[in-house]
Structure formats: C-alpha cells, structure tokens
Design a protein around this motif. Structure first.
Motif, PDB file in Angstrom:
ATOM      1  N   LEU A  21      51.849  34.417  50.613  1.00 23.78           N
ATOM      2  CA  LEU A  21      51.700  35.401  49.535  1.00 23.78           C
ATOM      3  C   LEU A  21      50.278  35.420  48.985  1.00 23.78           C
ATOM      4  CD1 LEU A  21      55.012  34.977  47.486  1.00 23.78           C
ATOM      5  CD2 LEU A  21      54.446  36.725  49.174  1.00 23.78           C
ATOM      6  N   VAL A  22      49.699  34.235  48.783  1.00 25.10           N
ATOM      7  CA  VAL A  22      48.334  34.182  48.246  1.00 25.10           C
ATOM      8  C   VAL A  22      47.353  34.804  49.229  1.00 25.10           C
ATOM      9  CG1 VAL A  22      46.459  32.642  47.549  1.00 25.10           C
ATOM     10  CG2 VAL A  22      48.790  32.202  46.761  1.00 25.10           C
ATOM     11  N   ARG A  23      47.544  34.538  50.525  1.00 24.87           N
ATOM     12  CA  ARG A  23      46.649  35.133  51.530  1.00 24.87           C
ATOM     13  C   ARG A  23      46.704  36.650  51.471  1.00 24.87           C
ATOM     14  NH1 ARG A  23      48.239  36.509  56.563  1.00 24.87           N
ATOM     15  NH2 ARG A  23      49.973  35.024  56.537  1.00 24.87           N
ATOM     16  N   ARG A  24      47.882  37.204  51.253  1.00 24.51           N
ATOM     17  CA  ARG A  24      48.028  38.659  51.239  1.00 24.51           C
ATOM     18  C   ARG A  24      47.587  39.295  49.933  1.00 24.51           C
ATOM     19  NH1 ARG A  24      54.186  39.278  53.607  1.00 24.51           N
ATOM     20  NH2 ARG A  24      53.727  38.844  55.786  1.00 24.51           N
ATOM     21  N   HIS A  25      47.956  38.678  48.827  1.00 28.49           N
ATOM     22  CA  HIS A  25      47.855  39.375  47.543  1.00 28.49           C
ATOM     23  C   HIS A  25      46.919  38.736  46.524  1.00 28.49           C
ATOM     24  CE1 HIS A  25      51.327  41.230  49.294  1.00 28.49           C
ATOM     25  NE2 HIS A  25      52.117  40.192  49.080  1.00 28.49           N
ATOM     26  N   GLY A  26      46.455  37.485  46.751  1.00 24.84           N
ATOM     27  CA  GLY A  26      45.708  36.815  45.709  1.00 24.84           C
ATOM     28  C   GLY A  26      46.640  36.455  44.562  1.00 24.84           C
ATOM     29  N   ARG A  27      46.092  36.385  43.354  1.00 26.94           N
ATOM     30  CA  ARG A  27      46.882  36.128  42.149  1.00 26.94           C
ATOM     31  C   ARG A  27      47.776  34.902  42.333  1.00 26.94           C
ATOM     32  NH1 ARG A  27      46.469  40.098  38.282  1.00 26.94           N
ATOM     33  NH2 ARG A  27      47.271  38.388  36.999  1.00 26.94           N
ATOM     34  N   ALA A 162      45.316  29.375  36.567  1.00 27.83           N
ATOM     35  CA  ALA A 162      44.565  30.487  35.985  1.00 27.83           C
ATOM     36  C   ALA A 162      43.115  30.483  36.474  1.00 27.83           C
ATOM     37  CB  ALA A 162      44.620  30.408  34.465  1.00 27.83           C
ATOM     38  N   THR A 163      42.528  29.295  36.606  1.00 28.58           N
ATOM     39  CA  THR A 163      41.140  29.186  37.056  1.00 28.58           C
ATOM     40  C   THR A 163      40.987  29.650  38.494  1.00 28.58           C
ATOM     41  OG1 THR A 163      40.732  27.338  35.547  1.00 28.58           O
ATOM     42  CG2 THR A 163      39.214  27.598  37.403  1.00 28.58           C
ATOM     43  N   VAL A 164      41.915  29.231  39.366  1.00 24.67           N
ATOM     44  CA  VAL A 164      41.848  29.644  40.770  1.00 24.67           C
ATOM     45  C   VAL A 164      41.994  31.152  40.882  1.00 24.67           C
ATOM     46  CG1 VAL A 164      43.092  29.567  42.958  1.00 24.67           C
ATOM     47  CG2 VAL A 164      42.597  27.458  41.740  1.00 24.67           C
ATOM     48  N   THR A 165      42.899  31.722  40.109  1.00 24.92           N
ATOM     49  CA  THR A 165      43.087  33.171  40.140  1.00 24.92           C
ATOM     50  C   THR A 165      41.828  33.902  39.700  1.00 24.92           C
ATOM     51  OG1 THR A 165      45.461  32.964  39.743  1.00 24.92           O
ATOM     52  CG2 THR A 165      44.439  35.084  39.215  1.00 24.92           C
ATOM     53  N   ALA A 166      41.199  33.415  38.622  1.00 24.29           N
ATOM     54  CA  ALA A 166      39.997  34.061  38.103  1.00 24.29           C
ATOM     55  C   ALA A 166      38.813  33.914  39.043  1.00 24.29           C
ATOM     56  CB  ALA A 166      39.652  33.481  36.732  1.00 24.29           C
ATOM     57  N   ALA A 167      38.742  32.765  39.746  1.00 19.31           N
ATOM     58  CA  ALA A 167      37.592  32.499  40.607  1.00 19.31           C
ATOM     59  C   ALA A 167      37.702  33.165  41.967  1.00 19.31           C
ATOM     60  CB  ALA A 167      37.414  30.988  40.778  1.00 19.31           C
ATOM     61  N   GLY A 168      38.903  33.558  42.349  1.00 21.62           N
ATOM     62  CA  GLY A 168      39.100  34.173  43.657  1.00 21.62           C
ATOM     63  C   GLY A 168      39.789  33.232  44.609  1.00 21.62           C
ATOM     64  N   ALA A 169      40.872  33.664  45.199  1.00 19.61           N
ATOM     65  CA  ALA A 169      41.702  32.808  46.035  1.00 19.61           C
ATOM     66  C   ALA A 169      41.351  32.951  47.501  1.00 19.61           C
ATOM     67  CB  ALA A 169      43.181  33.148  45.821  1.00 19.61           C
ATOM     68  N   THR A 170      40.170  32.480  47.867  1.00 21.69           N
ATOM     69  CA  THR A 170      39.767  32.547  49.272  1.00 21.69           C
ATOM     70  C   THR A 170      39.207  31.202  49.703  1.00 21.69           C
ATOM     71  OG1 THR A 170      37.531  33.285  48.706  1.00 21.69           O
ATOM     72  CG2 THR A 170      39.187  34.987  49.110  1.00 21.69           C
ATOM     73  N   PHE A 171      39.336  30.907  50.980  1.00 23.72           N
ATOM     74  CA  PHE A 171      38.723  29.694  51.528  1.00 23.72           C
ATOM     75  C   PHE A 171      38.624  29.803  53.035  1.00 23.72           C
ATOM     76  CE2 PHE A 171      37.183  25.550  51.777  1.00 23.72           C
ATOM     77  CZ  PHE A 171      37.717  24.975  52.906  1.00 23.72           C
ATOM     78  N   SER A 172      37.548  29.267  53.552  1.00 23.02           N
ATOM     79  CA  SER A 172      37.388  29.173  54.998  1.00 23.02           C
ATOM     80  C   SER A 172      36.655  27.879  55.298  1.00 23.02           C
ATOM     81  CB  SER A 172      36.601  30.380  55.501  1.00 23.02           C
ATOM     82  OG  SER A 172      35.579  30.008  56.368  1.00 23.02           O
TER      83      SER A 172
END
Length: 412
Positions: A21-27, A162-172
């Motif tokens: 879900l996070v990969r698709r939608h963030g939040r 909340a911090t992860v959501t605000a900062a952007g949920a991406t990683f590689s």
C-alpha cells in the motif's frame, strides 16, 4: 486453522500488505490504519468462512478499498466545502488509482523495513516504527524492549509515522543515505531477533515467529548486499543462535543454561553456514559490532563442551565490542567472561562499572550476573539474594523460574 495459526498468518502478512500500500499510495499513517482495519476484518471473516487461497492478496484488496472509501469521502467533503466557497487544496494526487484493490504478488517487506529507517527519524523512532510496522510487535512489547512507559512509546510511534509521511515514503538501495538507513535497519532486525530469542514477557522463553521473520529478512538483505560485512555478521549471529534453539529449553519449557545444553543436538548445518559467513566477512570487510558478536558465538560453537570454551578469547572479543558500542549489556557479558577466565572477583569488578547505569535500571540482568559471580566466589547467601532480586525483575516466566530455582538450590 487454529487460533494461533491464524494469528501467525496475520502477523506475517501485515508487513507485506503495508509495504504494497505504501509503495502505491504513500501516506504511511493512513495505509497502516487501512491495514489494521483489514486485519480486523480478516480475523472475523476467515474464522467464519476459512482462509482465502491468497491471504496477502485478500488483505491488499480489503485495505485498498478502505483507502478508496476514505479518499472518496474526503473528496466529497472538499467538493461540498468548495460549493459554499471554502476552497481547499486538492490532495487527489494521493488517491488510489482505479485498480487500487488489485492484488500484488510482490513482497514489499524488505522495502518497508528500509523505509522505516528514514533519515528524518531519530534512531529510537526508526527502531520503534519498524518493530511496529514490519515485525508486528505491539506497542506494549516495544515499550518493554526500550524500557519506557507504553504511553511514551505510543506517542513516539505516532510521531514517527507522521514524520515519514511528511518527508516522503520512498527508498532505494542506491540512495545516498543507504549506509545510515542500513545501519538502522540492522539494529531493528537485531532487536526483533533478540525479542524472539528471549521474549521479554510471557510464559515461553522464545518467540519463533519473530526469530523466523528476522532470519527471513536478513537472508533477503544478504542476497541484495552479499559483500556487506555487517549484514553477513548479523545473519551469522542469528544462525548461530538458531542452531541451538531446540536445546535452550527442556521438555516442560524450562530454561536450560548454555553449560547444560546438549551440544550434540546443535544444528551443525546452521553452524557451518554461519561460520562461513563470519569468516568471509572478517577477511574481506571492515570490522563491525555484528561481526564481533558472531565471532563470539563462533567460539562457543567451536567448543565441544563448556569446559573447552576459550573464555579469554571471548573476554577479549567482548572488550573490543564494548569499545565500539558503549552498551552496558555488553559489559555485563564481559563480566561473565572475565569471571570465568580471570576469576569471579575480577568479573565483579567489571560488573560494578555498569551497576548503576540508568539503562539497566529495570533489567534483571545485573542481579543475575552478580548472583552467578557470587556463586562462583562461594558467597552463596549473597548469590541467593541476587537471584531472588533478578527473579522479581524478570518479565519472562521461564527466566523467572530458572532464577528462582537457582536461589533455592542448596550450597554445594
């Protein structure tokens, strides 16, 4: 399917569903809420109608629909507000796509693990969030692992999401902060394994579900990063511990201490795999804490009996580890090794250097180590008193019963 099997299945599935879900939608925060609702629905529906053929796909669909319903409701509210002149910025870029409830066979657990090591989080928050989102520990279990009140931990996890959501949920794995995130992720996996290896509370000494999950994730991480010495070191450490898991408890679940374990029953296949990993890492990679811990485990594994153990070597390795970590638990372990190699009085001197460390205030381990050393010294009354104090502080029933039995054992 039994109740325990259902709980285990839901625990294993949750990180995969959340990662998808996070990969698709963030939040991150909203996705986790949707996953929790899907898990609740599954707990009811699967009991009544049986487990679906693809449990993860079922959970992804249900959680995705929860998100869709939530965002549609918000969109309708914005449209109503706009109709009366209350302009609200459009947030539809986060909304699920039309095929949001489609299932995915991809396992996003590893990506979720690394996501929870986001550089915007403090180290304690990274660990707490990962224990909650990836390992599925309850807030109470995480609070005990951190030795803080449950309410404090609940606030920390909420802020982390909340911090992860605000900062952007991406990683590689190619990101510039890979080293920092990887170190945090390894620390998390170490804590997940140690909680499974010796559960902080409960009637059972171990939690196989947690050790198995830590081992699975470490194997996956090692496959991606085969030349990372600390990944290999931690994987080796876990394999060494798993090799003797079945000998750590008796027929009635009672704790069997290392000197009394049946070494003939240790899994030599796992030991050989672990030894190969740590030998290669020590020869090719910069020395790190997990490699040192794996090296200590290797010394124990190499000894045919407890009496054959190279305790001076173990004491030296703990000293090297102590210099790198400044961890009081490492010092407690060094006190035990010094107590065998140099005598119990020398071990007590080491113990006193961390006896008042606030990080050990709620732990039973200092009194357990003191009791062990006093017993070796011949101070049986002092040892019994320390065993009793340790037993009162122990949260795990198997450990508590072991310590109580040691306190009741007559002097030789």
């Amino acid at each position: 399917m039994t109740e325990r099997e259902l709980e285990d299945l839901l625990r294993r599935s949750a990180p995969q569903v959340l990662g998808a879900l996070v990969r698709r939608h963030g939040r991150f925060d909203r996705c986790e809420d949707a996953v929790q609702e899907a898990l609740l629905a599954a707990a009811t529906t699967w009991r009544e109608h049986g487990t679906p053929q693809e449990p993860v796909a079922w959970l992804v669909r249900v959680a995705g629909r929860r998100l869709t319903d939530e965002w549609r409701s918000e969109q309708a509210r914005r449209e109503r507000e706009a109709a009366v002149g209350a302009g609200v910025p459009d947030d539809r870029r986060h909304a699920p796509s039309a095929d949001a409830d489609g299932a995915s066979s991809r396992d996003d657990t590893l990506e979720l693990l690394l996501l929870c090591a986001h550089p915007a989080l403090s180290e304690p928050s990274r660990i707490a969030l990962t224990l909650r989102a990836v390992a599925g520990l309850t807030t109470a279990e995480i609070a005990r692992a951190f030795l803080v009140p449950e309410a404090t931990m609940a606030q920390r996890i909420s802020r982390a999401k909340a911090t992860v959501t605000a900062a952007g949920a991406t990683f590689s794995l190619d990101d510039g902060d890979r080293g920092e995130r990887l170190a945090a992720a390894l620390h998390v996996l170490y804590l997940v394994f140690t909680e499974g290896h010796t559960a902080s509370v409960g009637s059972h000494l171990t939690r196989v579900d947690l050790t198995a999950e830590a081992l699975r994730l470490l194997r996956a991480l090692h496959a991606v990063l085969p030349d990372d010495g600390e990944v290999a070191g931690l994987l080796a450490l876990v394999l060494f511990a798993e090799a003797r898991r079945d000998t750590r408890t008796g027929l009635d679940g009672e704790l069997v201490a290392l000197p009394e374990q049946d070494r003939a029953r240790w899994d030599r296949g796992l030991i050989a795999e672990a030894r190969g990993l740590v030998e290669r890492a020590l020869a090719t990679a910069p020395l790190g804490p997990y490699q040192l811990q794996a090296a200590i485990a290797a010394v124990h594994a190499d000894a045919a009996t407890d009496a054959d153990t190279d305790w001076p070597q173990i004491a030296l390795l703990y000293r090297m580890l102590e210099r790198r970590t400044a961890n009081p638990v490492v010092t407690l372990n060094r006190a035990v090794a010094v107590g065998v190699s140099e005598g119990p009085a020398a071990g007590l001197v080491v113990l006193e250097t961390v006896a008042d460390d606030p990080r050990l205030r709620r732990s039973h381990r200092p009194d357990a180590v003191r009791a062990h050393l006093l017993e070796r010294l011949g101070d049986h009354e002092g040892a019994r008193a320390s065993y009793r104090r340790a037993a009162r502080a122990a949260g795990n029933q198997a450990e508590r019963q072991y310590l109580e039995a040691r306190a009741l054992r007559p002097a030789p």
